[in-house]
Design an enzyme around this catalytic site. Sequence first.
Site, PDB file in Angstrom:
ATOM      1  N   THR A 177       0.734  -1.078  -0.076  1.00 42.06           N
ATOM      2  CA  THR A 177       0.054  -0.202  -0.075  1.00 42.06           C
ATOM      3  C   THR A 177       0.922   1.278  -0.068  1.00 42.06           C
ATOM      4  OG1 THR A 177      -1.788  -1.138   1.175  1.00 42.06           O
ATOM      5  CG2 THR A 177      -1.766   1.129   1.520  1.00 42.06           C
ATOM      6  N   VAL A 206     -11.178  -6.940   1.724  1.00 40.36           N
ATOM      7  CA  VAL A 206     -11.016  -5.545   1.995  1.00 40.36           C
ATOM      8  C   VAL A 206      -9.930  -5.451   3.058  1.00 40.36           C
ATOM      9  CG1 VAL A 206     -11.886  -3.298   2.762  1.00 40.36           C
ATOM     10  CG2 VAL A 206     -13.185  -4.682   1.201  1.00 40.36           C
ATOM     11  N   ASP A 208      -6.986  -3.009   5.475  1.00 41.91           N
ATOM     12  CA  ASP A 208      -7.066  -1.789   6.401  1.00 41.91           C
ATOM     13  C   ASP A 208      -7.281  -0.461   5.665  1.00 41.91           C
ATOM     14  OD1 ASP A 208      -4.339  -2.213   5.286  1.00 41.91           O
ATOM     15  OD2 ASP A 208      -3.485  -1.106   7.350  1.00 41.91           O
ATOM     16  N   THR A 228       0.893   0.248   6.053  1.00 41.42           N
ATOM     17  CA  THR A 228       1.011  -0.694   5.106  1.00 41.42           C
ATOM     18  C   THR A 228       1.453  -2.096   5.461  1.00 41.42           C
ATOM     19  OG1 THR A 228       3.360  -0.183   4.801  1.00 41.42           O
ATOM     20  CG2 THR A 228       1.961   1.213   3.728  1.00 41.42           C
ATOM     21  N   GLY A 231      -2.798  -6.057   6.316  1.00 40.89           N
ATOM     22  CA  GLY A 231      -3.997  -5.209   6.766  1.00 40.89           C
ATOM     23  C   GLY A 231      -4.718  -5.814   7.584  1.00 40.89           C
TER      24      GLY A 231
END
Length: 315
Positions: A177, A206, A208, A228, A231
């Site tokens: 991320t 999905v 974090d 990052t 998650g």
Amino acid sequence: MTEPVVIGSERSEVGLPAAMEILLSGGSALDAVETALRRCEDNLEDHYVGTGGLPNARGEVELDASIMIGSSRAFGAVAALKGYPNPISVARAVLEKLPQHALLVGEGAAFFAQECGFATADLLTDEARRLWREALGPSVESVEGENTAAGAGDEAYRAASLELVRRLAPHDGPWGTINVLALDRSGELVVGVSTSGYPYKYPGRVGDSAIAGAGNYCDLRYGGAACTGRGELSMRAIGARAVVERLALGDDPESACAAMLTDAATLPDEFRAELRTLALTFDGRHGGAAGQVGSVYALMTATSAEPEFRARRVV
């Protein structure tokens, strides 16, 4: 007047110069964060955000993003968004145009993006498709073909794919991320996060990045933080909020980040992977922590000619 600062996770350096240009001209941290992350989302060499992001186990690219304003703690996010290359802009639109909500997912997020007039795009690039096929192996070819009813072989392939998802690791090279945190001259603080999620994830997963308090949190009284990596660990540890709570208690940014990672490390997790975090305070102090030696974050101040890199504390 506050001196502008912008920091970001690994690979954010693609967007930080554009963010600092906005901040130096007196622009808002909100504009700076969105602009920086859009540059990252449009970087076709990055397979963990935006166009070219690695797909889920079905070969579909699903994007998550969020943005949070420190002074109001207003939050906007989208998750499992398909077909729209800049989820950070859609997340900002949720924040500004749909304030009765904070998070839209899947078809609803796409419907909202269409209503707002955002352009669509084919997010699965040839390079990302190649990486996906190589990771899943020759049997991925069975995904394609005529539209026939599923048989025993199809069910066996599905079961094997689920097991593969459990054990796949990211491809070699930079991954994860992207976080961007910015402080503007007015003293506003904003945090943004964008990702295509863990590669080859279960469809609809999905992480974090779209969750307030987990991958993103910002409170102007103390600071902002973003995460990052793994998650699911960040969601269970309420990672970004935990960092800001440590800032509120008087920890410096690096120590606050390290304390959260130390706590997250106590959680049982058979799929454990590294978790990293960054923090920026209302007065411009910053720091980060990670689980691997050599981990860094990017930084630009008003005097920076280009992004500089700072070491994260290793936990």
